[in-house]
Design a protein around this motif. Structure first.
Motif, PDB file in Angstrom:
ATOM      1  N   PRO A  28      20.998 158.371 -17.055  1.00 26.75           N
ATOM      2  CA  PRO A  28      20.015 157.569 -16.310  1.00 26.75           C
ATOM      3  C   PRO A  28      20.127 157.778 -14.810  1.00 26.75           C
ATOM      4  CG  PRO A  28      21.819 156.188 -17.070  1.00 26.75           C
ATOM      5  CD  PRO A  28      22.030 157.527 -17.704  1.00 26.75           C
ATOM      6  N   ASN A  29      19.123 157.346 -14.084  1.00 28.19           N
ATOM      7  CA  ASN A  29      19.183 157.412 -12.623  1.00 28.19           C
ATOM      8  C   ASN A  29      20.396 156.641 -12.117  1.00 28.19           C
ATOM      9  OD1 ASN A  29      16.811 158.888 -12.391  1.00 28.19           O
ATOM     10  ND2 ASN A  29      15.519 157.062 -12.245  1.00 28.19           N
ATOM     11  N   GLY A  30      21.086 157.234 -11.150  1.00 27.86           N
ATOM     12  CA  GLY A  30      22.259 156.579 -10.582  1.00 27.86           C
ATOM     13  C   GLY A  30      23.523 156.760 -11.381  1.00 27.86           C
ATOM     14  N   ALA A  31      23.486 157.603 -12.418  1.00 25.76           N
ATOM     15  CA  ALA A  31      24.671 157.793 -13.265  1.00 25.76           C
ATOM     16  C   ALA A  31      25.723 158.674 -12.608  1.00 25.76           C
ATOM     17  CB  ALA A  31      24.254 158.403 -14.610  1.00 25.76           C
ATOM     18  N   GLY A  32      25.336 159.430 -11.576  1.00 22.59           N
ATOM     19  CA  GLY A  32      26.292 160.311 -10.901  1.00 22.59           C
ATOM     20  C   GLY A  32      26.125 161.777 -11.245  1.00 22.59           C
ATOM     21  N   LYS A  33      25.011 162.153 -11.862  1.00 28.15           N
ATOM     22  CA  LYS A  33      24.814 163.538 -12.306  1.00 28.15           C
ATOM     23  C   LYS A  33      24.851 164.521 -11.135  1.00 28.15           C
ATOM     24  CE  LYS A  33      20.778 162.691 -14.100  1.00 28.15           C
ATOM     25  NZ  LYS A  33      20.641 161.278 -13.661  1.00 28.15           N
ATOM     26  N   SER A  34      23.985 164.290 -10.159  1.00 26.91           N
ATOM     27  CA  SER A  34      23.939 165.187  -9.004  1.00 26.91           C
ATOM     28  C   SER A  34      25.223 165.102  -8.192  1.00 26.91           C
ATOM     29  CB  SER A  34      22.735 164.845  -8.115  1.00 26.91           C
ATOM     30  OG  SER A  34      21.522 165.126  -8.776  1.00 26.91           O
ATOM     31  N   THR A  35      25.804 163.922  -8.127  1.00 26.04           N
ATOM     32  CA  THR A  35      27.051 163.755  -7.381  1.00 26.04           C
ATOM     33  C   THR A  35      28.160 164.602  -7.985  1.00 26.04           C
ATOM     34  OG1 THR A  35      26.414 161.495  -6.805  1.00 26.04           O
ATOM     35  CG2 THR A  35      28.734 162.073  -6.527  1.00 26.04           C
ATOM     36  N   LEU A  36      28.204 164.704  -9.319  1.00 28.06           N
ATOM     37  CA  LEU A  36      29.233 165.518  -9.966  1.00 28.06           C
ATOM     38  C   LEU A  36      29.099 166.980  -9.566  1.00 28.06           C
ATOM     39  CD1 LEU A  36      31.553 165.960 -11.907  1.00 28.06           C
ATOM     40  CD2 LEU A  36      29.903 165.985 -13.803  1.00 28.06           C
ATOM     41  N   VAL A  37      27.876 167.505  -9.589  1.00 27.90           N
ATOM     42  CA  VAL A  37      27.672 168.903  -9.212  1.00 27.90           C
ATOM     43  C   VAL A  37      28.014 169.108  -7.735  1.00 27.90           C
ATOM     44  CG1 VAL A  37      25.895 170.650  -8.852  1.00 27.90           C
ATOM     45  CG2 VAL A  37      25.990 169.422 -11.018  1.00 27.90           C
ATOM     46  N   LYS A  38      27.588 168.177  -6.879  1.00 27.44           N
ATOM     47  CA  LYS A  38      27.889 168.301  -5.451  1.00 27.44           C
ATOM     48  C   LYS A  38      29.394 168.216  -5.195  1.00 27.44           C
ATOM     49  CE  LYS A  38      23.461 166.387  -3.907  1.00 27.44           C
ATOM     50  NZ  LYS A  38      22.779 165.225  -3.303  1.00 27.44           N
ATOM     51  N   ALA A  39      30.077 167.374  -5.945  1.00 25.27           N
ATOM     52  CA  ALA A  39      31.528 167.261  -5.777  1.00 25.27           C
ATOM     53  C   ALA A  39      32.221 168.556  -6.191  1.00 25.27           C
ATOM     54  CB  ALA A  39      32.066 166.080  -6.592  1.00 25.27           C
ATOM     55  N   MET A  40      31.776 169.149  -7.286  1.00 25.71           N
ATOM     56  CA  MET A  40      32.388 170.401  -7.730  1.00 25.71           C
ATOM     57  C   MET A  40      32.118 171.529  -6.739  1.00 25.71           C
ATOM     58  SD  MET A  40      32.006 170.449 -11.900  1.00 25.71           S
ATOM     59  CE  MET A  40      30.212 170.240 -11.952  1.00 25.71           C
ATOM     60  N   PHE A  41      31.001 171.426  -5.981  1.00 25.51           N
ATOM     61  CA  PHE A  41      30.664 172.455  -5.005  1.00 25.51           C
ATOM     62  C   PHE A  41      31.146 172.100  -3.598  1.00 25.51           C
ATOM     63  CE2 PHE A  41      27.610 175.075  -2.465  1.00 25.51           C
ATOM     64  CZ  PHE A  41      27.994 176.312  -2.975  1.00 25.51           C
ATOM     65  N   GLY A  42      31.955 171.078  -3.480  1.00 30.41           N
ATOM     66  CA  GLY A  42      32.569 170.754  -2.201  1.00 30.41           C
ATOM     67  C   GLY A  42      31.694 169.997  -1.234  1.00 30.41           C
TER      68      GLY A  42
END
Length: 263
Positions: free
Chosen positions: A61-75
């Motif tokens: 769902p929105n706000g679940a952290g999906k994009s944040t996970l990818v951004k975190a893995m990419f620094g």
């Protein structure tokens, strides 16, 4: 891509011989805790594995952290605890510049092309670490996306949404990544253009690029991915092959009913 488990080789091997070992992951994220603001976590212990030549989908769902996970893995988002490893090397909180040099690419959802530059100039930005490789890589990318060769001198800002998404992926592919992060590549596109994007993702994967893809179009994502992760409130809620999640009644009732855009 098929989501069936590969048949072990050596079917006629003698009794007692060990089955073929599964290829180790090319990327492993373990217990990732991360967030944009101090002491406010968006991710609360996420895990992910990517094996060579695989498409991994991240839905939720929105706000679940999906994009944040990818951004975190990419620094791009600081990881407070946990680790990310690529080919066994610790890349936790490594800079994006370092990760590109290690063969990892990232296509953001927004602002992913230079609108005032031409297609060719955008693609040249993708070979900034190896400028002499431009012509060789341009020929390869144009083979995947012939439209980019046709529009070589056109300014990116005058292209359609689908063409800009194609250019964004092409620019990152110019650097010859082994791992590609895609953040909602179908966002804002018409259903027909979304289908084109998913076909392009499969074509990229078929060239040997391993892909982690965040998608709001959950059902379509699961249809093409080998393995999927469902995030909810910054944690892993479900995981399995794309087909397993696509037919999991709990996933269907809780997530696919509101997230799926394609039947």
């Amino acid at each position: 891509m098929s989501t069936e488990e590969p048949t072990p080789t050596g079917g006629s091997s003698q009794q007692g011989e060990a089955p073929a070992a599964k290829e180790p992951p090319i990327l492993v994220a373990e217990e990732i805790v991360a967030g944009y603001l101090p002491e406010i976590n968006v991710l609360n212990g996420c895990n992910l594995e990517l094996t060579p030549n695989e498409i991994v989908g991240i839905i939720g769902p929105n706000g679940a952290g999906k994009s944040t996970l990818v951004k975190a893995m990419f620094g791009l988002v600081p990881i407070r605890s946990g680790s990310v490893r690529a080919r066994g090397d610790d890349i936790t909180n490594a800079s994006a510049h370092t990760l590109v040099a290690k063969g990892i690419g990232y296509v953001p959802q927004r602002d992913n092309v230079f609108a005032t530059l031409t297609v060719e100039e955008n693609l040249r930005m993708g070979t900034f670490l190896k400028p002499k490789e431009f012509e060789r890589r341009f020929e390869w990318v144009a083979g995947l996306f012939p439209r980019l060769a046709e529009r070589r001198k056109q300014r990116a800002g005058s292209m359609s949404g689908g063409e800009r998404q194609m250019l964004a992926m092409g620019r990152v592919l110019m650097a010859e990544p082994e791992i590609l992060f895609l953040d909602e590549p179908s966002a804002g596109l018409s259903p027909a253009l979304q289908d084109q994007v998913f076909e392009q993702v499969k074509k990229i994967n078929e060239t040997g690029v391993s892909i982690v893809m965040v998608e709001q179009n959950a059902r379509r994502c699961l249809q093409i991915c080998d393995h999927g992760y469902v995030l909810d409130q910054g944690r892993n809620a479900h995981s399995g092959t794309g087909q397993e999640l696509l037919h999991d009644q709990k996933v269907i009732e809780t997530y696919l009913g509101t997230l799926a855009k394609v039947a």
